[in-house]
Design an enzyme around this catalytic site. Sequence first.
Site, PDB file in Angstrom:
ATOM      1  N   ASP A  35      12.761  -5.853   1.015  1.00  0.00           N
ATOM      2  CA  ASP A  35      11.327  -6.141   0.912  1.00  0.00           C
ATOM      3  C   ASP A  35      10.997  -7.549   1.374  1.00  0.00           C
ATOM      4  O   ASP A  35       9.877  -7.824   1.792  1.00  0.00           O
ATOM      5  CB  ASP A  35      10.849  -5.907  -0.517  1.00  0.00           C
ATOM      6  CG  ASP A  35      10.750  -4.416  -0.772  1.00  0.00           C
ATOM      7  OD1 ASP A  35      11.794  -3.777  -0.976  1.00  0.00           O
ATOM      8  OD2 ASP A  35       9.629  -3.879  -0.711  1.00  0.00           O
ATOM      9  N   ARG A  68       4.352   3.468  -0.117  1.00  0.00           N
ATOM     10  CA  ARG A  68       5.214   2.385  -0.599  1.00  0.00           C
ATOM     11  C   ARG A  68       6.318   2.186   0.431  1.00  0.00           C
ATOM     12  O   ARG A  68       6.444   2.968   1.371  1.00  0.00           O
ATOM     13  CB  ARG A  68       5.743   2.617  -2.038  1.00  0.00           C
ATOM     14  CG  ARG A  68       5.951   4.012  -2.507  1.00  0.00           C
ATOM     15  CD  ARG A  68       7.006   4.759  -1.784  1.00  0.00           C
ATOM     16  NE  ARG A  68       8.238   4.006  -1.684  1.00  0.00           N
ATOM     17  CZ  ARG A  68       9.162   4.178  -0.763  1.00  0.00           C
ATOM     18  NH1 ARG A  68       9.012   5.098   0.197  1.00  0.00           N
ATOM     19  NH2 ARG A  68      10.257   3.442  -0.742  1.00  0.00           N
ATOM     20  N   GLY A  69       7.103   1.116   0.223  1.00  0.00           N
ATOM     21  CA  GLY A  69       8.093   0.731   1.230  1.00  0.00           C
ATOM     22  C   GLY A  69       7.507  -0.411   2.042  1.00  0.00           C
ATOM     23  O   GLY A  69       6.345  -0.348   2.471  1.00  0.00           O
ATOM     24  N   ALA A  70       8.325  -1.455   2.271  1.00  0.00           N
ATOM     25  CA  ALA A  70       7.802  -2.709   2.822  1.00  0.00           C
ATOM     26  C   ALA A  70       7.075  -2.533   4.160  1.00  0.00           C
ATOM     27  O   ALA A  70       5.895  -2.907   4.287  1.00  0.00           O
ATOM     28  CB  ALA A  70       8.932  -3.721   2.918  1.00  0.00           C
ATOM     29  N   GLN A 118      12.552   7.073  -6.271  1.00  0.00           N
ATOM     30  CA  GLN A 118      12.392   7.167  -4.808  1.00  0.00           C
ATOM     31  C   GLN A 118      13.593   7.860  -4.164  1.00  0.00           C
ATOM     32  O   GLN A 118      13.457   8.513  -3.132  1.00  0.00           O
ATOM     33  CB  GLN A 118      12.221   5.764  -4.191  1.00  0.00           C
ATOM     34  CG  GLN A 118      10.890   5.101  -4.492  1.00  0.00           C
ATOM     35  CD  GLN A 118      10.976   4.182  -5.681  1.00  0.00           C
ATOM     36  OE1 GLN A 118      11.780   4.386  -6.589  1.00  0.00           O
ATOM     37  NE2 GLN A 118      10.147   3.161  -5.716  1.00  0.00           N
ATOM     38  N   ARG A 154       0.144  -5.826  -3.585  1.00  0.00           N
ATOM     39  CA  ARG A 154       1.538  -5.898  -4.087  1.00  0.00           C
ATOM     40  C   ARG A 154       2.124  -7.240  -3.635  1.00  0.00           C
ATOM     41  O   ARG A 154       1.857  -7.677  -2.520  1.00  0.00           O
ATOM     42  CB  ARG A 154       2.394  -4.726  -3.580  1.00  0.00           C
ATOM     43  CG  ARG A 154       2.030  -3.405  -4.247  1.00  0.00           C
ATOM     44  CD  ARG A 154       3.054  -2.313  -3.964  1.00  0.00           C
ATOM     45  NE  ARG A 154       4.252  -2.449  -4.781  1.00  0.00           N
ATOM     46  CZ  ARG A 154       5.340  -1.670  -4.634  1.00  0.00           C
ATOM     47  NH1 ARG A 154       5.362  -0.734  -3.702  1.00  0.00           N
ATOM     48  NH2 ARG A 154       6.389  -1.819  -5.419  1.00  0.00           N
ATOM     49  N   ASN A 192      15.117  -6.669  -2.835  1.00  0.00           N
ATOM     50  CA  ASN A 192      14.975  -5.230  -2.573  1.00  0.00           C
ATOM     51  C   ASN A 192      14.855  -4.522  -3.923  1.00  0.00           C
ATOM     52  O   ASN A 192      14.932  -5.146  -4.984  1.00  0.00           O
ATOM     53  CB  ASN A 192      16.172  -4.718  -1.756  1.00  0.00           C
ATOM     54  CG  ASN A 192      15.954  -3.312  -1.242  1.00  0.00           C
ATOM     55  OD1 ASN A 192      14.911  -3.032  -0.650  1.00  0.00           O
ATOM     56  ND2 ASN A 192      16.874  -2.409  -1.473  1.00  0.00           N
ATOM     57  N   LYS A 193      14.681  -3.227  -3.872  1.00  0.00           N
ATOM     58  CA  LYS A 193      14.458  -2.421  -5.071  1.00  0.00           C
ATOM     59  C   LYS A 193      15.447  -2.767  -6.185  1.00  0.00           C
ATOM     60  O   LYS A 193      16.631  -2.948  -5.923  1.00  0.00           O
ATOM     61  CB  LYS A 193      14.576  -0.937  -4.678  1.00  0.00           C
ATOM     62  CG  LYS A 193      14.369   0.053  -5.786  1.00  0.00           C
ATOM     63  CD  LYS A 193      13.089  -0.113  -6.539  1.00  0.00           C
ATOM     64  CE  LYS A 193      11.842  -0.119  -5.693  1.00  0.00           C
ATOM     65  NZ  LYS A 193      10.627  -0.602  -6.403  1.00  0.00           N
TER      66      LYS A 193
HETATM   67  O1  MRU Z   1       8.585  -0.103  -4.774  1.00  0.00           O
HETATM   68  P1  MRU Z   1       8.822   0.444  -3.393  1.00  0.00           P
HETATM   69  O2  MRU Z   1       9.148   1.910  -3.391  1.00  0.00           O
HETATM   70  O3  MRU Z   1       7.742   0.063  -2.427  1.00  0.00           O
HETATM   71  O4  MRU Z   1      10.138  -0.293  -2.916  1.00  0.00           O
HETATM   72  C1  MRU Z   1      10.629  -0.054  -1.622  1.00  0.00           C
HETATM   73  C2  MRU Z   1      11.959  -0.626  -1.419  1.00  0.00           C
HETATM   74  O5  MRU Z   1      12.459  -1.415  -2.190  1.00  0.00           O
HETATM   75  C3  MRU Z   1      12.644  -0.288  -0.149  1.00  0.00           C
HETATM   76  O6  MRU Z   1      14.018  -0.189  -0.358  1.00  0.00           O
HETATM   77  C4  MRU Z   1      12.324  -1.409   0.837  1.00  0.00           C
HETATM   78  O7  MRU Z   1      10.927  -1.558   0.973  1.00  0.00           O
HETATM   79  C5  MRU Z   1      12.881  -1.176   2.151  1.00  0.00           C
HETATM   80  S1  MRU Z   1      11.980   0.096   2.913  1.00  0.00           S
HETATM   81  C6  MRU Z   1      12.220   0.197   4.510  1.00  0.00           C
END
Ligand code: MRU
Length: 350
Positions: A238, A49-51, A197, A92, A248-249
Amino acid sequence: MSFDSIRAIRWENNRLLLLDQRLLPQQQIDVVCTDVAGVADAIRNMVVRGAPAIGITAAYGLVIAGQLRFAQDKARWQTTIAADLELLAKSRPTAVNLFWAIERMRGLIAGLPAQQDPAAALLAEAQLIHRDDIAANQRMGQLGAALIQPDSAILTHCNTGSLATGGFGTALGVIRQAYADKKVTKVFADETRPWMQGARLTAWELVQDKIPVTLIVEGAAAFLMKQQRVQWVILGADRITANGDVANKIGTYSLAVLARHHGVKFMVVAPTSTIDMQLASGADIPIEMRGEEELLQLGGQRLAPQGVQAWNPVFDVTPATLIDAIVTERGVVTEPDRQKMLAMMQKSDS
Ligand code: MRU
């Protein structure tokens, strides 16, 4: 560089290995992906996970897809692989890096000579995407750290580190660099419900790399800021739209409102692969909704009573007006707006 030991996405012996982030920090186990459905599942189910990390994973997924489709039908693989591109694109919805990487691989596939084994060219492109992401993170680390005064404490949210990217991290990359530069007195990470996370991944990453970290519940952020115990909130993105709005999250928007109220600076760190100039504003960003069970349960155990419903958007949108700086590998945009974002995107890498 020190303080940077983790790599969660690895291509080894012609196999894609993903460190299973659902199991951290208790277990460090790799998932081996052997087909594109497995790669799409790994993205959907949060193995990775993470963009930026999901974009890189999708690119490697298309290396696997290309090998399999070419083995099945040498004449038509460039047509049959379209189903794999679509499958990955459905994994996603919010992080634009996924679509950015898929489109880049699609362009390469279309330009390859017919009937010729595509494996080497596909792998070279995926590895370039991976390497460029690490280089962008290191550059952003320097640009972001330069904005931080000595003796600063930082609050971060979710996980934006080596686990969420090709390596080094976006916001966590800035924190790594600022810590290496001896500017950071304390790093606060909030737990980031419901996937934790912050508590599981950011805390693990920082402990691995010997950067001291203090965990807070999300609800403690206002009180922390009121006591002037943090100078910067630093987080990733994201998707960033043409006017500088940031998805973002979930919880990012609350932190931005709190930061502005308390006079705390707010920095977003993201590579240009996270910027979507096609969308005018954050109102246009598709926000992923995940299952109710993620809130109703904890660690697989039912937490809330039967009969309760849950609302589980996993991202929110922070308006550009609440952001002090967006840091990309092409430069820093302070007080972002449409014109400044466009000017930054037109620059080459700084
Ligand atoms: O749902 P996730 O864990 O994939 O969400 C990730 C985030 O929101 C991060 O903060 C975002 O992708 C930046 S990561 C470099």
